[in-house]
Scaffold this motif. Sequence first.
Motif, PDB file in Angstrom:
ATOM      1  N   GLY B  42       9.209  -9.418   8.577  1.00  0.00           N
ATOM      2  CA  GLY B  42       8.242  -9.602   7.467  1.00  0.00           C
ATOM      3  C   GLY B  42       8.849 -10.342   6.202  1.00  0.00           C
ATOM      4  O   GLY B  42       8.458 -11.330   5.706  1.00  0.00           O
ATOM      5  N   PHE B  61       5.519  -7.604  -6.967  1.00  0.00           N
ATOM      6  CA  PHE B  61       4.758  -8.139  -5.764  1.00  0.00           C
ATOM      7  C   PHE B  61       5.338  -7.637  -4.504  1.00  0.00           C
ATOM      8  O   PHE B  61       4.794  -7.168  -3.632  1.00  0.00           O
ATOM      9  CB  PHE B  61       4.333  -9.746  -5.599  1.00  0.00           C
ATOM     10  N   VAL B  65       4.300  -4.928  -1.860  1.00  0.00           N
ATOM     11  CA  VAL B  65       4.330  -5.482  -0.191  1.00  0.00           C
ATOM     12  C   VAL B  65       4.938  -4.405   0.702  1.00  0.00           C
ATOM     13  O   VAL B  65       4.724  -4.036   1.653  1.00  0.00           O
ATOM     14  CB  VAL B  65       4.599  -6.913  -0.223  1.00  0.00           C
ATOM     15  N   THR B  68       2.988  -1.386   0.793  1.00  0.00           N
ATOM     16  CA  THR B  68       1.700  -1.331   1.707  1.00  0.00           C
ATOM     17  C   THR B  68       2.084  -1.677   3.242  1.00  0.00           C
ATOM     18  O   THR B  68       1.410  -0.858   3.989  1.00  0.00           O
ATOM     19  CB  THR B  68       0.997  -2.538   1.260  1.00  0.00           C
ATOM     20  N   LEU B  69       3.124  -2.523   3.386  1.00  0.00           N
ATOM     21  CA  LEU B  69       3.185  -2.842   5.013  1.00  0.00           C
ATOM     22  C   LEU B  69       4.248  -1.704   5.430  1.00  0.00           C
ATOM     23  O   LEU B  69       4.033  -1.554   6.693  1.00  0.00           O
ATOM     24  CB  LEU B  69       3.762  -4.177   5.102  1.00  0.00           C
ATOM     25  N   ALA B  72       1.846   0.891   6.498  1.00  0.00           N
ATOM     26  CA  ALA B  72       1.076   0.679   7.550  1.00  0.00           C
ATOM     27  C   ALA B  72       1.853   0.717   8.912  1.00  0.00           C
ATOM     28  O   ALA B  72       1.524   1.190   9.944  1.00  0.00           O
ATOM     29  CB  ALA B  72       0.744  -0.980   7.399  1.00  0.00           C
ATOM     30  N   VAL B  73       3.159   0.187   8.988  1.00  0.00           N
ATOM     31  CA  VAL B  73       3.889   0.295  10.072  1.00  0.00           C
ATOM     32  C   VAL B  73       4.122   1.766  10.296  1.00  0.00           C
ATOM     33  O   VAL B  73       4.060   2.254  11.668  1.00  0.00           O
ATOM     34  CB  VAL B  73       5.351  -0.365   9.909  1.00  0.00           C
ATOM     35  N   THR B  75       2.043   4.241   9.689  1.00  0.00           N
ATOM     36  CA  THR B  75       0.648   4.920  10.289  1.00  0.00           C
ATOM     37  C   THR B  75       0.699   4.524  11.849  1.00  0.00           C
ATOM     38  O   THR B  75       0.302   5.414  12.610  1.00  0.00           O
ATOM     39  CB  THR B  75      -0.104   4.150   9.521  1.00  0.00           C
ATOM     40  N   VAL B  76       1.055   3.456  12.186  1.00  0.00           N
ATOM     41  CA  VAL B  76       1.012   2.867  13.733  1.00  0.00           C
ATOM     42  C   VAL B  76       1.961   3.518  14.537  1.00  0.00           C
ATOM     43  O   VAL B  76       1.717   3.847  15.456  1.00  0.00           O
ATOM     44  CB  VAL B  76       1.000   1.352  13.793  1.00  0.00           C
ATOM     45  N   PHE B  88      -1.329   6.289   6.183  1.00  0.00           N
ATOM     46  CA  PHE B  88      -2.353   5.293   5.709  1.00  0.00           C
ATOM     47  C   PHE B  88      -2.916   5.390   4.312  1.00  0.00           C
ATOM     48  O   PHE B  88      -3.278   4.359   3.747  1.00  0.00           O
ATOM     49  CB  PHE B  88      -3.525   5.786   6.935  1.00  0.00           C
ATOM     50  N   LEU B  92      -3.078   2.377   1.682  1.00  0.00           N
ATOM     51  CA  LEU B  92      -4.364   2.402   0.619  1.00  0.00           C
ATOM     52  C   LEU B  92      -3.772   2.220  -1.037  1.00  0.00           C
ATOM     53  O   LEU B  92      -4.336   1.518  -1.545  1.00  0.00           O
ATOM     54  CB  LEU B  92      -5.215   3.343   0.790  1.00  0.00           C
ATOM     55  N   THR B  95      -2.572  -1.053  -1.231  1.00  0.00           N
ATOM     56  CA  THR B  95      -3.350  -2.389  -1.166  1.00  0.00           C
ATOM     57  C   THR B  95      -4.197  -2.031  -2.556  1.00  0.00           C
ATOM     58  O   THR B  95      -4.571  -3.345  -3.102  1.00  0.00           O
ATOM     59  CB  THR B  95      -4.314  -2.065   0.090  1.00  0.00           C
ATOM     60  N   LEU B  98      -2.108  -4.123  -4.773  1.00  0.00           N
ATOM     61  CA  LEU B  98      -2.128  -5.509  -4.556  1.00  0.00           C
ATOM     62  C   LEU B  98      -3.731  -5.886  -5.298  1.00  0.00           C
ATOM     63  O   LEU B  98      -3.661  -7.205  -6.076  1.00  0.00           O
ATOM     64  CB  LEU B  98      -2.329  -5.606  -3.174  1.00  0.00           C
TER      65      LEU B  98
END
Lengths: 148, 256
Positions: B42, B61, B65, B68-69, B72-73, B75-76, B88, B92, B95, B98
């Motif tokens: 990333g 920023f 980021v 958020t990311l 997200a990682v 979550t997966v 998740f 959100l 996000t 952002l």
Amino acid sequence: MSELALLENYLIVGAMLFGIGLIGFLARRNMIVMFLCAEMMLQGVSVSLVAWGRFHNDFGGQMLVLFMIAVAACEAAVALALILVLFQKTKNLDVAAWHSLREANLPGFQEERLPEPECEEPPAWPHLPPAGVQPPLPQQETEYRRDV
Amino acid sequence: MTDPQRYSALATILAAAGMWLLLPRAGARGKAVGAVLVAAAGGLLLSQVPALNGWTAQGTFYLLVVVTLGSAVATVSLASPVYSAIWFGMSLAGTAGLFLYQGAEFLAAATIVVYAGAILVTFLFVLMLAQPRGRARYDRVSWEALVSAATGAVMSGVLAIAVVAALHPRTQGGPGLQTTERAELVQHVLAEDHVAQIGRELYGRHLLAVEVAGVLLLAALVGTAAIVSSRAESGRRTAAEEIRGVSEPLSSRPRA
């Protein structure tokens, strides 16, 4: 120049969010997690749309994201109702339980053998002299899980 | 291939390997290595684009980021679906931050209210309702972890290369995008009466779409009720059949 830099940063972040969601949607087997990842892909697209809207100084991007939120709400409601119905049939959330819906010429799903998860510390039961019949263990302790 | 494209390809490979290590694979090791690889990928991708003005802007920023990311990682890659849903929600929130950073105040609030407040809670509700006992086997394995991770990473990498190539036509040899100095134009989207302008836009230019969205929401509501109530009715019918099945032997019993 700063506006262009902002747009590029946001597009890259949106692409990464979309890719992470794609990985989750392809890889995970829990139906609810799959839908979470689909929502995450929508979030990645939303980030890009908002960035384009600011770059072009147009409210169209933000309008599109608003309607995406509305559609995502509809999608989540219908999907969760369907997941509940599917859960009632098979009693689990595994998407592989529905592999009978595949194409006619594809092979069926075969679950590969997995090592069972080893528990960290076996519970220390009291050592009793053998007398009478062994009492049944309390169900709560045999199903103890450290983390949900 | 120019240098940014080479770095982006390297980041793609790193991200694919890292996500493969991070995905649940029946208790396999290497999660920490995977997290480091994904973070490096990333950072490598984000370092290919020009920095924002000033270190506070850039720092804010990057903080958003990372939230958020990173969420997200998580979550997966987390095996437990409850933790996935909670991460998740964190993603959100990032996000929404952002969106706020772009000046989209209304969207940030709507994301929090609708996504995190309604959709995510409904997801958690169903998850709690359907939580099987014990850690489920299908949560600890992935479909084709390496192929999935490579697919997502290649998707992101190709998009990033395309973005950089499209927005820097002279240095990257891409098709190019018409850019003009728009310092005075940005005042429109970033105006003080931003929400009022959104309302004007929504109920002016997009009035028909609002009506269609309302119909769609109603259709989804009715459809959901129909799906769930048809299940309840079929359940009631089986109960009635059970009663009939119990009462039949009684009525057909030969009289003594």
